[in-house]
Design an enzyme around this catalytic site. Structure first.
Site, PDB file in Angstrom:
ATOM      1  CE1 TYR A 128       9.340   6.722   9.804  1.00 39.67           C
ATOM      2  CE2 TYR A 128       9.676   9.100   9.795  1.00 39.67           C
ATOM      3  CZ  TYR A 128       9.273   7.945   9.153  1.00 39.67           C
ATOM      4  OH  TYR A 128       8.797   8.008   7.866  1.00 39.67           O
ATOM      5  CG  ASP A 168       9.611  -8.997   9.838  1.00 37.82           C
ATOM      6  OD1 ASP A 168      10.164  -7.939   9.483  1.00 37.82           O
ATOM      7  OD2 ASP A 168       9.366  -9.278  11.027  1.00 37.82           O
ATOM      8  CE  LYS A 212      11.834   6.521   7.136  1.00 33.91           C
ATOM      9  NZ  LYS A 212      11.852   5.354   6.211  1.00 33.91           N
ATOM     10  CB  SER A 270      11.448  10.646   6.641  1.00 33.69           C
ATOM     11  OG  SER A 270      10.526  11.591   7.177  1.00 33.69           O
ATOM     12  NE  ARG A 273      -0.330   0.676   4.886  1.00 30.88           N
ATOM     13  CZ  ARG A 273      -0.429   0.182   6.115  1.00 30.88           C
ATOM     14  NH1 ARG A 273      -1.256  -0.803   6.363  1.00 30.88           N
ATOM     15  NH2 ARG A 273       0.281   0.703   7.097  1.00 30.88           N
TER      16      ARG A 273
END
Ligand code: NAD
Length: 253
Positions: free
Chosen positions: A154, A63, A158, A142, A16
């Protein structure tokens, strides 16, 4: 290798969102695509969309943080599509929290999916790239790599991917392999919807607030990222390596 040889791409987290858009775009570019996601059924919609548009793809359940599953996913790709020479490390998760509330599990999960996942897949795929004397590795960073409240885990992962990318570019360049990172800003996906829900803000208001800070005055779409990845994995981008391309509707430091 002639231009007419069909290249094979592995896109992780492609069931997705941004990963699915990247898989669709690379298939439209003529690549055969292994749609990797946590379970095989999850990737079926992406594969159906690609196949009904005349492309070639298979769904593989894995995974990215599990070494044996990664190895098996690459072996299946080789057996069913051919040796992969394009890898997009896109699978990602959020476990946002302010530092004082962030659990060890929040930290470890984010590191495992983003960093260990990109490491395992890049390691497993590079031997096919070296053999082909051609390879393209793109990892999803990101704008959060520059720091973002509630995302110590995060942001670290990143930013880590940017250092990982630059190092792969240095080590693998002589084999015809490039490595680049794409760093999206605000892109409308389930991930941004989940963030709005977590902070208790209606998504339309959340999006409006984000857009007010974006110079091109709109939210990003998965296709914006997919178009950039398409360029970086193309035959023509062989002299672009070790770069971080911000896909954020404006400049970032
Ligand atoms: N949406 C944004 O605004 C945005 C901004 C910057 C960066 N990104 C990055 O882009 C990438 C895609 O984000 P998205 O918004 O499409 O997210 P998403 O949550 O919509 O999709 C992520 C996909 O990764 C899969 N996944 C998660 N853990 C996995 C694992 N261990 N193994 C295999 N698959 C796994 C999920 O099942 C899902 O299909 C992520 O790396 C994300 O961090 C997103």
């Amino acid at each position: 290798m002639s231009q007419s040889v069909r290249r094979v791409a592995v896109v992780t987290g492609a069931a997705r969102g941004i990963g699915a858009a990247i898989a669709r775009k690379l298939a439209a570019d003529g690549l055969a695509v292994a749609v990797v996601d946590l379970d095989e059924k999850a990737g079926a919609e992406t594969v159906d969309a690609i196949v009904s548009a005349g492309g070639s793809a298979i769904a593989i359940g894995a995974d990215v943080a599990d070494k044996d599953q990664v190895r098996a996913a690459v072996e299946r790709t080789v057996a069913e599509l051919g040796a992969p020479t394009v890898l997009v490390n896109n699978a990602g998760v959020l476990r946002d929290n302010l530092l004082f509330k962030m659990s060890e599990d929040d930290w470890d999960t984010v590191m495992a999916v983003h960093l260990r996942g990109a490491f395992l897949f890049s390691k497993a795929v590079q031997e096919h790239m070296v053999a082909a004397k051609f390879g393209r590795i793109v990892s999803l960073s990101s704008t959060s790599a520059l720091g973002n409240r509630g995302q110590a885990n995060y942001a670290a992962a990143k930013a880590g991917l940017q250092g990982f990318t630059k190092t792969l570019a240095i080590e693998l360049g002589k084999f015809g392999i490039t490595a680049n990172a794409v760093a999206p800003g605000f892109i409308v996906t389930d991930m941004t919807r989940a963030t709005a829900a977590r902070v208790g803000v209606d998504f339309d208001d959340f999006e409006k607030a984000a857009v007010s800070q974006i110079p091109v005055a709109r939210a990003g779409r998965p296709e914006d990222v997919a178009n950039t990845v398409s360029f970086l994995v193309g035959e023509g981008a062989g002299f672009v390596s070790g770069q971080v391309v911000y896909v954020a509707g404006g400049p970032r430091d």
